[in-house]
Write an enzyme that holds these catalytic residues in place. Structure first.
Site, PDB file in Angstrom:
ATOM      1  N   ASP A 152      -7.939  -5.762   0.230  1.00 20.19           N
ATOM      2  CA  ASP A 152      -8.389  -6.600  -0.882  1.00 20.19           C
ATOM      3  C   ASP A 152      -7.958  -8.049  -0.760  1.00 20.19           C
ATOM      4  OD1 ASP A 152      -9.725  -4.602  -2.274  1.00 20.19           O
ATOM      5  OD2 ASP A 152      -7.837  -3.791  -2.982  1.00 20.19           O
TER       6      ASP A 152
ATOM      7  N   HIS B   8       0.847  -1.188   0.000  1.00 23.93           N
ATOM      8  CA  HIS B   8       0.000   0.000   0.000  1.00 23.93           C
ATOM      9  C   HIS B   8       0.882   1.237   0.000  1.00 23.93           C
ATOM     10  CE1 HIS B   8      -3.170   2.804   1.153  1.00 23.93           C
ATOM     11  NE2 HIS B   8      -3.993   1.893   0.658  1.00 23.93           N
TER      12      HIS B   8
HETATM   13  N1  CMC Z   1       4.016  -7.601  -4.704  1.00 21.28           N
HETATM   14  C1  CMC Z   1       5.350  -7.571  -4.894  1.00 21.28           C
HETATM   15  N2  CMC Z   1       6.126  -6.474  -4.746  1.00 21.28           N
HETATM   16  C2  CMC Z   1       5.501  -5.353  -4.391  1.00 21.28           C
HETATM   17  C3  CMC Z   1       4.109  -5.305  -4.168  1.00 21.28           C
HETATM   18  C4  CMC Z   1       3.374  -6.480  -4.346  1.00 21.28           C
HETATM   19  N3  CMC Z   1       2.050  -6.477  -4.147  1.00 21.28           N
HETATM   20  N4  CMC Z   1       3.769  -4.049  -3.831  1.00 21.28           N
HETATM   21  C5  CMC Z   1       4.893  -3.326  -3.845  1.00 21.28           C
HETATM   22  N5  CMC Z   1       5.948  -4.114  -4.169  1.00 21.28           N
HETATM   23  C6  CMC Z   1       7.363  -3.722  -4.236  1.00 21.28           C
HETATM   24  C7  CMC Z   1       7.646  -2.902  -5.479  1.00 21.28           C
HETATM   25  O1  CMC Z   1       8.042  -3.719  -6.551  1.00 21.28           O
HETATM   26  C8  CMC Z   1       8.760  -2.008  -4.982  1.00 21.28           C
HETATM   27  O2  CMC Z   1       9.939  -2.763  -4.943  1.00 21.28           O
HETATM   28  P1  CMC Z   1      11.383  -2.059  -5.274  1.00 21.28           P
HETATM   29  O3  CMC Z   1      11.561  -1.012  -4.215  1.00 21.28           O
HETATM   30  O4  CMC Z   1      12.359  -3.166  -5.218  1.00 21.28           O
HETATM   31  O5  CMC Z   1      11.222  -1.468  -6.646  1.00 21.28           O
HETATM   32  C9  CMC Z   1       8.382  -1.717  -3.541  1.00 21.28           C
HETATM   33  O6  CMC Z   1       7.616  -2.848  -3.129  1.00 21.28           O
HETATM   34  C10 CMC Z   1       7.580  -0.435  -3.361  1.00 21.28           C
HETATM   35  O7  CMC Z   1       6.416  -0.538  -4.171  1.00 21.28           O
HETATM   36  P2  CMC Z   1       5.839   0.616  -5.081  1.00 21.28           P
HETATM   37  O8  CMC Z   1       5.206  -0.009  -6.280  1.00 21.28           O
HETATM   38  O9  CMC Z   1       6.890   1.663  -5.324  1.00 21.28           O
HETATM   39  O10 CMC Z   1       4.738   1.208  -4.102  1.00 21.28           O
HETATM   40  P3  CMC Z   1       3.531   2.126  -4.493  1.00 21.28           P
HETATM   41  O11 CMC Z   1       3.191   2.891  -3.286  1.00 21.28           O
HETATM   42  O12 CMC Z   1       3.805   2.906  -5.741  1.00 21.28           O
HETATM   43  O13 CMC Z   1       2.369   1.065  -4.860  1.00 21.28           O
HETATM   44  C11 CMC Z   1       0.532  -0.422  -4.650  1.00 21.28           C
HETATM   45  C12 CMC Z   1       1.366   0.696  -3.984  1.00 21.28           C
HETATM   46  C13 CMC Z   1      -0.695  -0.707  -3.797  1.00 21.28           C
HETATM   47  C14 CMC Z   1       0.065   0.063  -6.045  1.00 21.28           C
HETATM   48  C15 CMC Z   1       1.401  -1.690  -4.786  1.00 21.28           C
HETATM   49  O14 CMC Z   1       1.803  -2.143  -3.515  1.00 21.28           O
HETATM   50  C16 CMC Z   1       0.674  -2.805  -5.542  1.00 21.28           C
HETATM   51  O15 CMC Z   1       0.660  -2.809  -6.777  1.00 21.28           O
HETATM   52  N6  CMC Z   1       0.049  -3.773  -4.815  1.00 21.28           N
HETATM   53  C17 CMC Z   1      -0.721  -4.835  -5.446  1.00 21.28           C
HETATM   54  C18 CMC Z   1      -2.084  -4.300  -5.871  1.00 21.28           C
HETATM   55  C19 CMC Z   1      -2.997  -4.077  -4.674  1.00 21.28           C
HETATM   56  O16 CMC Z   1      -3.152  -4.937  -3.821  1.00 21.28           O
HETATM   57  N7  CMC Z   1      -3.652  -2.906  -4.660  1.00 21.28           N
HETATM   58  C20 CMC Z   1      -4.660  -2.578  -3.646  1.00 21.28           C
HETATM   59  C21 CMC Z   1      -4.251  -1.453  -2.769  1.00 21.28           C
HETATM   60  S1  CMC Z   1      -5.312  -1.259  -1.340  1.00 21.28           S
HETATM   61  C22 CMC Z   1      -6.912  -0.975  -1.927  1.00 21.28           C
HETATM   62  C23 CMC Z   1      -7.026   0.134  -2.885  1.00 21.28           C
HETATM   63  O17 CMC Z   1      -6.271   1.114  -2.887  1.00 21.28           O
HETATM   64  O18 CMC Z   1      -7.941   0.094  -3.696  1.00 21.28           O
END
Ligand code: CMC
Length: 436
Positions: free
Chosen positions: A371, A313
């Protein structure tokens, strides 16, 4: 917001004069540096794709402490709301800022209940969609179309219009989601039954048919109500920011909320519940719990493009408090339905355990989000996977409309108009087509 004691000073290495920027404090949470005059004073913009460090507005509705894993609706912890209040009380709280007493709750419930039907013509509009259309495609269309049916509540600058459109949206979303479902399975639409509660009525419109008596299961009704509460608002997330930006042009509330529905659809946001369940089903097909280690290795491999859906998140760097409550609800629903040994729930628990112990997830502070478990609950209730995000949209509508109305009522609000760092071609001349 109030001026903080300190000020920020911005200096430049090229000798340009330094400038002072005011700092404001909210009631809780980080202070903000006010950069509104930055461009006028320096000719420069700030650069923050993804709003990593930018507060786009001031708000009094929802507060998240991502490090603590805390979520407050109007100051009340989500755990207290989820255990002591129902969804319509939560709606009242988010919209008006206070929990209703008995009389106010009865009045609010009556008002919402009076608006649960949609214009009959909406059915014909819905019938224009293919039967296999994704429910979120249908919802984007139906919610946008509400502005074509309710002309008396489309002036966003009129407080009465804002109020009635808020009530209409909250009241009609369950009807629209259920209609989208009934259409996809070819069953007759069920009209709302106003003697039922909000969640019970949704279950009735989803699962009743005209030929049989349908009785709402109170455990399922309570679980669904909790799903609605947990998804009701979440401060300035992508879809809420979309609703605010869309509404900032002065467009009508139905159009602004339709924009929120469209944004929510994405798998990084509300679409994650559908994606998480599809992921669990894929692992189950591959061999279930025995394949968890292999799947986690793929997630950790940056070249695989595979994410652990329902994990991570932007704000929570701790366990999402909604995920804890959802896990509890998941257990209750599965045991009341005799599905304690549900393989997908077992798989989810195994995935969570391994992920929470794995360095990759620990270092990045990746925890289950709402989720991760909501799909398992919805599936047990009988809601098809493709409808999960529409249920999220139904629940988030109150948050969107509360945030939209807060923005319109804020004297500091302006049309949202981000700037850019332009890296494209400088001015050049068009060459006639034959000489290119
Ligand atoms: N699985 C594997 N790696 C992950 C995940 C994941 N679910 N989420 C983040 N990471 C890694 C990402 O690759 C990055 O690694 P590195 O620093 O080595 O590049 C690090 O963790 C930081 O992630 P980020 O993508 O820079 O973080 P963000 O704040 O931009 O993204 C997020 C947040 C929710 C989009 C992301 O965690 C994600 O895609 N999660 C899976 C989808 C999900 O469950 N979304 C629902 C969110 S809660 C309900 C809602 O908002 O609707």
């Amino acid at each position: 917001m109030k001026l903080a004691d300190n000020k920020a000073t911005l200096s430049f290495s090229n000798g340009s004069p330094k400038i002072e920027l005011p700092v404001y404090s909210g009631s809780v949470g980080p202070d903000v540096i006010d950069i509104r005059k930055l461009y006028a004073q320096t000719g420069m913009f700030t650069y923050d794709p993804g709003f990593m460090s930018t507060a786009a507005c001031q708000s009094t509705i929802t507060y998240i402490d991502g490090d603590k894993g805390e979520l407050l609706y109007r100051g009340y912890p989500i755990e207290q709301i989820a255990t002591n209040c129902d969804f319509l009380e939560t709606c009242h709280l988010l919209l008006y800022g206070n929990l209703p007493d008995v009389a106010a709750k009865a009045k609010f419930t009556k008002t919402v209940t009076n608006h649960t039907m949609v214009n009959e013509q909406m059915q014909f509009f819905l019938r224009g969609f293919r039967r296999d259309a994704h429910p979120m495609a249908i919802m984007t269309g139906l919610v946008g179309a509400l502005s074509a049916f309710y002309h008396d509540s489309t002036d966003i600058n009129n407080p009465e219009h804002r109020e009635i459109s808020a009530i209409r949206l909250i009241a009609k979303m369950p009807t629209l989601v259920a209609m989208a479902y009934k259409y996809s399975v070819g069953q007759p639409f069920m009209y709302p039954k106003n003697n039922l509660g909000y969640a019970g009525n949704f279950l009735h419109m989803m699962f009743a048919t005209p030929c049989e008596q349908y009785t709402v299961n109170p455990v399922i009704e309570r679980a669904l109500d909790r799903i609605f509460i947990l998804h009701a608002d979440h401060e300035q997330n992508a879809s809420t920011s979309t609703v605010r930006l869309c509404g900032s042009s002065g467009t009508n509330p139905f159009a602004a909320i339709a924009a929120g529905v469209a944004c929510l659809w994405g798998p990084a946001h509300g679409g994650a519940n559908e994606a998480a369940l599809n992921m669990l089903e894929d692992i189950q097909k591959m061999g279930g719990v025995s394949k968890v280690g292999e799947f986690i290795s793929q997630v950790k491999d940056k070249n695989s493009g595979i994410k652990l859906m329902g994990f991570g998140h932007r704000v929570y760097k701790n366990y999402d408090p909604r995920a804890k409550l959802m896990q509890e609800t998941c257990r209750e629903v599965l045991s009341s339905l005799g599905l304690e040994n549900d393989p997908l729930f077992k798989l989810a628990m195994a995935l969570e355990k391994i992920a929470l112990e794995d360095d990759y997830f620990v270092q990045r502070k990746l925890y289950p989000n709402v989720d991760f478990y909501s799909g398992i609950v919805q599936r047990a209730i009988g809601i098809p996977t493709s409808l999960f995000t529409a249920v999220f949209a139904l629940a988030r509508t109150v948050g969107w409309i509360a945030q939209l109305n807060e923005m319109i009522g804020d004297p500091e609000y302006k049309i949202g108009r981000p700037r850019q760092l332009f890296t494209g071609s400088e001015q050049r001349q068009v060459v006639p087509i034959g000489q290119r």
